[in-house]
Design a protein around this motif. Sequence first.
Motif, PDB file in Angstrom:
ATOM      1  N   ILE A  47       0.801  -1.335   0.036  1.00 26.24           N
ATOM      2  CA  ILE A  47       0.039   0.088  -0.153  1.00 26.24           C
ATOM      3  C   ILE A  47       0.904   1.213   0.001  1.00 26.24           C
ATOM      4  N   GLN A  48       1.851   1.123   0.803  1.00 26.76           N
ATOM      5  CA  GLN A  48       2.854   2.417   0.824  1.00 26.76           C
ATOM      6  C   GLN A  48       3.452   2.743  -0.575  1.00 26.76           C
ATOM      7  N   ARG A  49       3.910   1.450  -1.184  1.00 30.19           N
ATOM      8  CA  ARG A  49       4.653   1.984  -2.337  1.00 30.19           C
ATOM      9  C   ARG A  49       3.506   2.228  -3.475  1.00 30.19           C
ATOM     10  N   VAL A  50       2.343   1.801  -3.403  1.00 29.44           N
ATOM     11  CA  VAL A  50       1.341   2.432  -4.567  1.00 29.44           C
ATOM     12  C   VAL A  50       1.216   3.984  -4.188  1.00 29.44           C
ATOM     13  N   PHE A  51       1.099   4.387  -2.933  1.00 27.47           N
ATOM     14  CA  PHE A  51       1.042   5.776  -2.761  1.00 27.47           C
ATOM     15  C   PHE A  51       2.244   6.506  -3.049  1.00 27.47           C
ATOM     16  N   GLU A  52       3.452   5.810  -3.188  1.00 29.11           N
ATOM     17  CA  GLU A  52       4.824   6.200  -3.589  1.00 29.11           C
ATOM     18  C   GLU A  52       4.789   6.765  -5.097  1.00 29.11           C
ATOM     19  N   GLY A  53       3.748   5.840  -5.608  1.00 26.72           N
ATOM     20  CA  GLY A  53       3.835   5.689  -7.203  1.00 26.72           C
ATOM     21  C   GLY A  53       4.592   4.773  -7.999  1.00 26.72           C
ATOM     22  N   LYS A  54       4.954   3.587  -7.034  1.00 23.10           N
ATOM     23  CA  LYS A  54       5.714   2.369  -7.366  1.00 23.10           C
ATOM     24  C   LYS A  54       4.923   1.525  -8.205  1.00 23.10           C
ATOM     25  N   GLY A  55       3.558   1.719  -8.357  1.00 22.51           N
ATOM     26  CA  GLY A  55       2.745   0.593  -9.009  1.00 22.51           C
ATOM     27  C   GLY A  55       2.630  -0.780  -8.262  1.00 22.51           C
TER      28      GLY A  55
END
Length: 234
Positions: A47-55
């Motif tokens: 979830i954190q990575r999604v918010f960081e734009g990592k996909g």
Amino acid sequence: MARASKGFLGRLLRGVLLLVLVFGLIGPVMVTTIYRFVPPPVTWLMIQRVFEGKGFDRRWRSLDDMSPKLVRAVIAAEDAKFCDHNGFDFDAMEKAFESNAKGRKLRGGSTISQQTAKNVFLWPGRSYVRKGLEAYFTVLIEVIWGKPRIMEVYLNSVEWGPGVYGAEAAARKNFGVGADQLTPAQAARLAAILPSPLKWKAARPGPYVKRRSGKITRAAGTINREGMAACVLS
């Protein structure tokens, strides 16, 4: 009035204790038991990575449908005593503590079981509270899941690149093959980048990853010859 006040406080205390029992003890046991049979959903890190734009790319695959070469490479790279310990490698933890105390590069002593508990149930970061919960969940998965399920969940949940989670997504992203078709060299490269999957590349490795993957390939051969992955591979 005093008696009524004491009665209220008593009921409040019992309520708090009940909540602690349910959410602190029974809840984790129930969730862990469910995940014994059902693939765990997204993790806090995902979830954190999604918010960081990592996909987000994750494709669940059973352990039986993964290459044994990858299993042996990951054990060689991350936790050579995986089949021997009950969730904690105290020798590795002691060496990590001594290394860090001397001011050397930060070194971890976490087993695959501990990493799985952290990845699936907890949030990223370092704190005594999280380490305590990590130890609790490590005991739970060792008792409830067993080694094959721990390895299966680990290989399907670990971060393997920006927005890439699990062996199937990692194998297809880096080499264009499924996790069941990995060669020893490819498996070693994937295992080699696990400590820093956002920094290192498996498909286009630099000198350090090439050296590390070579060592892992040799160590995986030892794992195979000496049956050190027998708790996972039949």
